[in-house]
Enzyme design. Structure first.
Site, PDB file in Angstrom:
ATOM      1  N   LYS A 138      72.571  34.174  -3.627  1.00 29.41           N
ATOM      2  CA  LYS A 138      71.774  34.959  -4.686  1.00 29.41           C
ATOM      3  C   LYS A 138      71.755  33.598  -6.253  1.00 29.41           C
ATOM      4  CE  LYS A 138      72.105  39.068  -6.077  1.00 29.41           C
ATOM      5  NZ  LYS A 138      72.069  40.263  -6.407  1.00 29.41           N
TER       6      LYS A 138
HETATM    7  C1  E4P Z   1      70.765  44.099  -7.009  1.00 28.45           C
HETATM    8  O1  E4P Z   1      70.659  42.357  -6.312  1.00 28.45           O
HETATM    9  C2  E4P Z   1      71.164  44.768  -8.228  1.00 28.45           C
HETATM   10  O2  E4P Z   1      72.710  43.273  -8.240  1.00 28.45           O
HETATM   11  C3  E4P Z   1      71.407  45.500  -8.386  1.00 28.45           C
HETATM   12  O3  E4P Z   1      70.618  46.153  -7.738  1.00 28.45           O
HETATM   13  C4  E4P Z   1      71.650  46.102 -10.483  1.00 28.45           C
HETATM   14  O4  E4P Z   1      71.823  46.884 -10.217  1.00 28.45           O
HETATM   15  P1  E4P Z   1      72.277  47.711 -11.065  1.00 28.45           P
HETATM   16  O5  E4P Z   1      71.769  47.346 -12.698  1.00 28.45           O
HETATM   17  O6  E4P Z   1      72.173  49.035 -10.887  1.00 28.45           O
HETATM   18  O7  E4P Z   1      73.456  47.639 -11.954  1.00 28.45           O
END
Ligand code: E4P
Length: 217
Positions: free
Chosen positions: A83
């Site tokens: 990522k």
């Molecule tokens: C996924 O890859 C993200 O890290 C995550 O969905 C972020 O979610 P949030 O905005 O609720 O922290």
């Protein structure tokens, strides 16, 4: 539509995985902090439970270091998706790692143009953050629809991984629009089973059953 679980909580992942609800997992530095675990150890454990893509996020900001971190994370298991943030250095990292055959999830996407260039850089997944756009009174779901249209216009194979999913309505809308994947916390996924009329109906059935005086077992 595939379901990824947005957590580094191994027990929660295992519970959903046993029900066949887990097509993959996403983590980020905040979720690693919440788990209280070492990133390499917890990611290895998650990969031993889940066979689909498991996103593990780099934390360097410069491409050279990001690439080195990405290779180290990818060495954990064959189902790691590295990522990277949607920055210029993140895109360079995406191009390099995807050319080497690794899955790459480009995260922190907040515009259709960002999604367009991530696809051109070879992203396996693009992660537009629906909830965080909603938080600032923008329309997160409109972004998912725009990316769907753009990717379909040009046959990009990058999968739309709708992230920052906070509610059952987000899930329904993503499915309607045709997001390839949603990633949501375990509580949101479990919440999809709930309905006030299910609870009400079951309550009535239980009351009536008690009045019959019967038993099945
Ligand atoms: C996924 O890859 C993200 O890290 C995550 O969905 C972020 O979610 P949030 O905005 O609720 O922290």
């Amino acid at each position: 539509m595939k379901f990824f679980v947005d957590t580094a909580d191994v027990e929660a992942i295992a519970e959903l995985n046993d029900l066949g609800m887990v097509d993959g997992v996403t983590t980020n530095p905040s979720l690693i902090l919440k788990s209280g675990r070492n990133i390499l150890e917890v990611t290895r454990e998650i990969c031993s439970i889940v066979s689909g893509p498991v996103s593990a996020e780099v934390v360097a900001l410069k491409a050279d270091e990001m690439i080195a971190e990405g290779r180290k994370l990818a060495a954990i298991a064959p189902n790691i998706a590295v990522k990277v943030p949607l920055t210029w250095d993140g895109l360079k990292t995406c191009k390099t790692l995807s050319s080497e055959g690794f899955m790459v999830n480009v995260t922190l996407c907040f515009s259709a143009n960002q999604a367009l260039i991530a696809a051109k850089a070879g992203a396996t997944f693009i992660s537009p953050f629906v909830g965080r756009l909603d938080d600032i009174n923008l329309d997160g779901m409109e972004l998912i629809a725009d990316i769907r249209t753009i990717y379909d216009n040009y046959d990009f194979s990058t999968q739309i991984l709708a992230a920052s999913i906070r509610s059952a309505n987000h899930v329904t809308e993503c499915a309607r629009i045709g997001a390839d994947v949603i990633t949501a916390p375990p509580a949101v996924i479990k919440g999809l089973a709930g309905h006030v009329l299910t609870d009400k109906g079951l309550d009535q059935f239980m009351k009536d059953w008690a009045k019959t005086g019967q038993k099945i077992l």
